[in-house]
Design a protein around this motif. Structure first.
Motif, PDB file in Angstrom:
ATOM      1  N   LEU A  82       9.169  -3.535  14.830  1.00  0.00           N
ATOM      2  CA  LEU A  82      10.014  -4.573  14.150  1.00  0.00           C
ATOM      3  C   LEU A  82       9.625  -5.150  13.096  1.00  0.00           C
ATOM      4  N   ILE A  83      10.611  -5.294  12.026  1.00  0.00           N
ATOM      5  CA  ILE A  83      10.426  -5.773  10.824  1.00  0.00           C
ATOM      6  C   ILE A  83      11.074  -7.293  10.431  1.00  0.00           C
ATOM      7  N   PHE A  84      10.182  -8.175  10.360  1.00  0.00           N
ATOM      8  CA  PHE A  84      10.868  -9.578  10.152  1.00  0.00           C
ATOM      9  C   PHE A  84      11.294  -9.779   8.836  1.00  0.00           C
ATOM     10  N   GLN A  85      11.929 -10.763   8.619  1.00  0.00           N
ATOM     11  CA  GLN A  85      12.205 -11.308   7.125  1.00  0.00           C
ATOM     12  C   GLN A  85      11.065 -11.483   6.450  1.00  0.00           C
ATOM     13  N   ASN A  86      10.026 -12.178   6.844  1.00  0.00           N
ATOM     14  CA  ASN A  86       8.833 -12.583   6.223  1.00  0.00           C
ATOM     15  C   ASN A  86       7.656 -11.634   5.899  1.00  0.00           C
ATOM     16  N   LEU A  87       8.048 -10.289   6.490  1.00  0.00           N
ATOM     17  CA  LEU A  87       7.236  -9.200   6.283  1.00  0.00           C
ATOM     18  C   LEU A  87       5.814  -9.174   6.892  1.00  0.00           C
ATOM     19  N   ALA A  88       5.170 -10.416   6.857  1.00  0.00           N
ATOM     20  CA  ALA A  88       3.855 -10.417   7.388  1.00  0.00           C
ATOM     21  C   ALA A  88       2.802  -9.634   7.030  1.00  0.00           C
ATOM     22  N   LYS A 132      -3.867  -1.278  -4.389  1.00  0.00           N
ATOM     23  CA  LYS A 132      -3.563  -2.422  -4.629  1.00  0.00           C
ATOM     24  C   LYS A 132      -3.227  -3.272  -3.594  1.00  0.00           C
ATOM     25  N   PHE A 133      -3.364  -4.766  -3.757  1.00  0.00           N
ATOM     26  CA  PHE A 133      -3.329  -5.843  -2.893  1.00  0.00           C
ATOM     27  C   PHE A 133      -1.760  -6.285  -2.707  1.00  0.00           C
ATOM     28  N   PRO A 134      -1.226  -6.842  -1.583  1.00  0.00           N
ATOM     29  CA  PRO A 134       0.059  -7.061  -1.537  1.00  0.00           C
ATOM     30  C   PRO A 134       0.417  -8.210  -2.697  1.00  0.00           C
ATOM     31  N   SER A 135      -0.289  -8.991  -3.119  1.00  0.00           N
ATOM     32  CA  SER A 135      -0.037  -9.974  -4.179  1.00  0.00           C
ATOM     33  C   SER A 135       0.393  -9.489  -5.395  1.00  0.00           C
ATOM     34  N   GLU A 136      -0.079  -8.119  -5.565  1.00  0.00           N
ATOM     35  CA  GLU A 136      -0.140  -7.281  -7.015  1.00  0.00           C
ATOM     36  C   GLU A 136       1.339  -6.547  -6.660  1.00  0.00           C
ATOM     37  N   LEU A 137       2.356  -6.784  -5.790  1.00  0.00           N
ATOM     38  CA  LEU A 137       3.404  -6.030  -5.509  1.00  0.00           C
ATOM     39  C   LEU A 137       4.442  -6.981  -5.915  1.00  0.00           C
ATOM     40  N   SER A 138       5.595  -6.139  -6.301  1.00  0.00           N
ATOM     41  CA  SER A 138       6.860  -7.190  -6.315  1.00  0.00           C
ATOM     42  C   SER A 138       7.618  -7.190  -4.966  1.00  0.00           C
ATOM     43  N   GLY A 139       8.765  -8.052  -4.865  1.00  0.00           N
ATOM     44  CA  GLY A 139       9.372  -8.305  -3.624  1.00  0.00           C
ATOM     45  C   GLY A 139       9.856  -6.772  -2.977  1.00  0.00           C
ATOM     46  N   GLY A 140      10.544  -5.991  -3.905  1.00  0.00           N
ATOM     47  CA  GLY A 140      10.990  -4.826  -3.318  1.00  0.00           C
ATOM     48  C   GLY A 140       9.899  -3.906  -2.924  1.00  0.00           C
ATOM     49  N   GLN A 141       8.817  -3.765  -3.676  1.00  0.00           N
ATOM     50  CA  GLN A 141       7.944  -2.995  -3.039  1.00  0.00           C
ATOM     51  C   GLN A 141       7.135  -3.560  -1.760  1.00  0.00           C
ATOM     52  N   LYS A 142       6.922  -4.859  -1.727  1.00  0.00           N
ATOM     53  CA  LYS A 142       6.452  -5.075  -0.446  1.00  0.00           C
ATOM     54  C   LYS A 142       7.262  -4.845   0.632  1.00  0.00           C
ATOM     55  N   GLN A 143       8.589  -4.883   0.529  1.00  0.00           N
ATOM     56  CA  GLN A 143       9.619  -4.362   1.449  1.00  0.00           C
ATOM     57  C   GLN A 143       9.243  -3.038   1.907  1.00  0.00           C
ATOM     58  N   ARG A 144       9.104  -2.087   1.101  1.00  0.00           N
ATOM     59  CA  ARG A 144       8.972  -0.875   1.233  1.00  0.00           C
ATOM     60  C   ARG A 144       7.631  -0.615   2.026  1.00  0.00           C
ATOM     61  N   VAL A 145       6.413  -1.425   1.578  1.00  0.00           N
ATOM     62  CA  VAL A 145       5.246  -1.420   2.447  1.00  0.00           C
ATOM     63  C   VAL A 145       5.471  -1.891   3.704  1.00  0.00           C
ATOM     64  N   ALA A 146       6.213  -2.867   3.964  1.00  0.00           N
ATOM     65  CA  ALA A 146       6.527  -3.320   5.387  1.00  0.00           C
ATOM     66  C   ALA A 146       7.314  -2.057   6.427  1.00  0.00           C
ATOM     67  N   ILE A 147       7.954  -1.350   5.617  1.00  0.00           N
ATOM     68  CA  ILE A 147       8.877  -0.422   6.434  1.00  0.00           C
ATOM     69  C   ILE A 147       7.885   0.843   6.602  1.00  0.00           C
ATOM     70  N   ALA A 148       6.733   1.156   5.535  1.00  0.00           N
ATOM     71  CA  ALA A 148       6.053   2.285   5.588  1.00  0.00           C
ATOM     72  C   ALA A 148       5.003   1.819   6.919  1.00  0.00           C
ATOM     73  N   ARG A 149       4.680   0.497   7.062  1.00  0.00           N
ATOM     74  CA  ARG A 149       3.579   0.048   8.173  1.00  0.00           C
ATOM     75  C   ARG A 149       4.277   0.185   9.398  1.00  0.00           C
ATOM     76  N   ALA A 150       5.626   0.039   9.393  1.00  0.00           N
ATOM     77  CA  ALA A 150       6.446   0.070  10.887  1.00  0.00           C
ATOM     78  C   ALA A 150       6.435   1.547  11.140  1.00  0.00           C
ATOM     79  N   LEU A 151       6.863   2.494  10.092  1.00  0.00           N
ATOM     80  CA  LEU A 151       6.912   3.705  10.332  1.00  0.00           C
ATOM     81  C   LEU A 151       5.536   4.506  10.824  1.00  0.00           C
ATOM     82  N   CYS A 152       4.364   3.978  10.362  1.00  0.00           N
ATOM     83  CA  CYS A 152       3.208   4.633  10.732  1.00  0.00           C
ATOM     84  C   CYS A 152       2.770   4.679  12.049  1.00  0.00           C
ATOM     85  N   ALA A 153       3.545   3.628  12.813  1.00  0.00           N
ATOM     86  CA  ALA A 153       3.275   3.573  14.278  1.00  0.00           C
ATOM     87  C   ALA A 153       4.146   4.524  14.887  1.00  0.00           C
ATOM     88  N   GLU A 154       5.038   5.350  14.088  1.00  0.00           N
ATOM     89  CA  GLU A 154       5.969   6.410  14.631  1.00  0.00           C
ATOM     90  C   GLU A 154       6.801   6.041  15.702  1.00  0.00           C
TER      91      GLU A 154
END
Length: 370
Positions: A82-88, A132-154
């Motif tokens: 699950l990916i929430f609005q606030n990415l976490a 990099k750390f999350p604070s160094e990424l733009s909003g759209g990049q963080k969004q993609r990281v959240a997707i990658a983290r969710a996909l990593c759990a297969e």
């Protein structure tokens, strides 16, 4: 990751005390589909997502994932992420550590985790950004990281709850395209929650339009836009002009509706209502702003509406013309900007023409704005 699994809701009701949040939901999501629940806030779409993910049990009915009943199976045991609005994202962890957190919990080595992170960073077009750390990424990049983290759990199914709502318009539009591309690359089922029609129409294989706990229509974007099943869907998805009246005559899938100001108008009966409407029924006819054109058609034509221009707005790629409409309600017409200077028609009376195949008529009902 391979083909996504099916998700089925069978007669799902979700109640909180006396309040019914979801009423008799029947949904079949094909494996590998991008499926969206679309509706205004408070209509029950997030509640459905929570029932699929296991954070909430249906009061009645069943949730099946891959054909298996999920009753009694908790969120961490389901094949969903699950990916929430606030990415976490974890602010003190590097991007690669964020992405592979599920592997760390499972006891994978740092080397295996790094290798998997690099594969996923490549897939979300962020290769080389892992340290990099999350604070160094733009909003759209963080969004993609959240997707990658969710996909990593297969997961077999990825659940997304309004994930783009915090982004600005340009970035949201860009991320729509990216999300759809990522979904097609990984081939798993995505279930997407949104109140934004543009998101739902551009990305989805199928869309379920909801209002007040009820699913009004499930279909592809074109079908929902061109052949809405209810007045709510017609008025919620895209802009629409509504004409109220009574049916004068029905001929197969065509009907004439007598309106209180524009006289008798011809329209197509929406497919779900064909065979269910008869002369004398209260009805609503819908014509989209872009389907109206300035016409020379004669006043007795059943596809001509005469109206007075109240106001015009220039919107760059088009002009919006607002006219005095049926029963005092406004009519909106959209004219493309073809690059020539246009003289304002404010105050004049125009004949608006439409093609009967672009007007839909259905039994009268509740509109989205009411």
């Amino acid at each position: 990751m391979g083909a996504g699994v099916t998700v089925n809701l069978e007669n799902v009701w979700i109640k909180f005390g006396d309040f019914v949040a979801v009423r008799e939901a029947n949904v079949n999501i094909k494996g590998g589909d991008f499926f969206s629940f679309l509706g205004p806030s408070g209509c029950g779409k997030t509640t459905i997502l929570r029932a699929v993910s296991g954070f909430l049990d249906p009061s009645e009915g069943r949730v099946l994932i891959g054909g298996k009943d999920m009753a009694g199976i908790g969120p961490n045991k389901r094949p969903t992420a699950l990916i929430f609005q606030n990415l976490a994202l974890f602010p003190l962890m590097k991007i690669w550590e964020n992405i592979t957190f599920s592997m760390e919990v499972a006891g994978a080595s740092a080397g295996d985790r790094r290798k998997r992170a690099d594969e996923l960073l490549d897939m979300i077009a962020l290769s080389g950004q892992g340290d990099k750390f999350p604070s160094e990424l733009s909003g759209g990049q963080k969004q993609r990281v959240a997707i990658a983290r969710a996909l990593c759990a297969e997961p077999d199914v990825l659940l997304l709850d309004e994930p783009l709502s915090a982004l600005d318009l340009k970035l949201r539009q860009h991320m729509r395209t990216e999300l759809r591309e990522i979904q097609q690359r990984v081939g798993i089922s995505f279930i997407y929650i949104t109140h934004d029609q543009g998101e739902a129409l551009t990305m989805s294989d199928s869309v379920a339009v909801m209002r007040a706990g009820i699913i009004d229509q499930i279909a592809g974007g074109h079908e929902i836009y061109d052949h809405p099943a209810t007045p709510f869907v017609a008025s919620f998805v895209g802009e629409n002009n509504v004409f109220r009246g009574k049916l004068q005559s029905v001929n197969g899938n065509e009907a004439v509706i007598r309106t209180n100001r524009s006289g008798d108008l011809l329209a197509q009966i929406t497919p779900t209502a064909v065979g269910k409407m008869k002369a004398g029924d209260d009805a609503m006819m819908f014509v989209r702003p872009e389907a109206l054109a300035l016409g020379e058609a004669s006043p007795d034509s059943k596809t001509t509406i005469s109206a007075n221009v109240l106001n015009e707005e220039f919107e760059g790629n088009s002009y919006s013309v607002f006219l005095e409409g049926d029963g005092g309600k406004q009519i909106k017409m959209s004219l493309p900007n073809l690059g020539q200077d246009r003289e304002s028609s404010k105050g004049s009376s125009l004949a608006l023409h439409y093609d009967a195949s672009t007007a839909v008529v259905m039994p009268a009902g509740e509109l989205a704005s009411e």
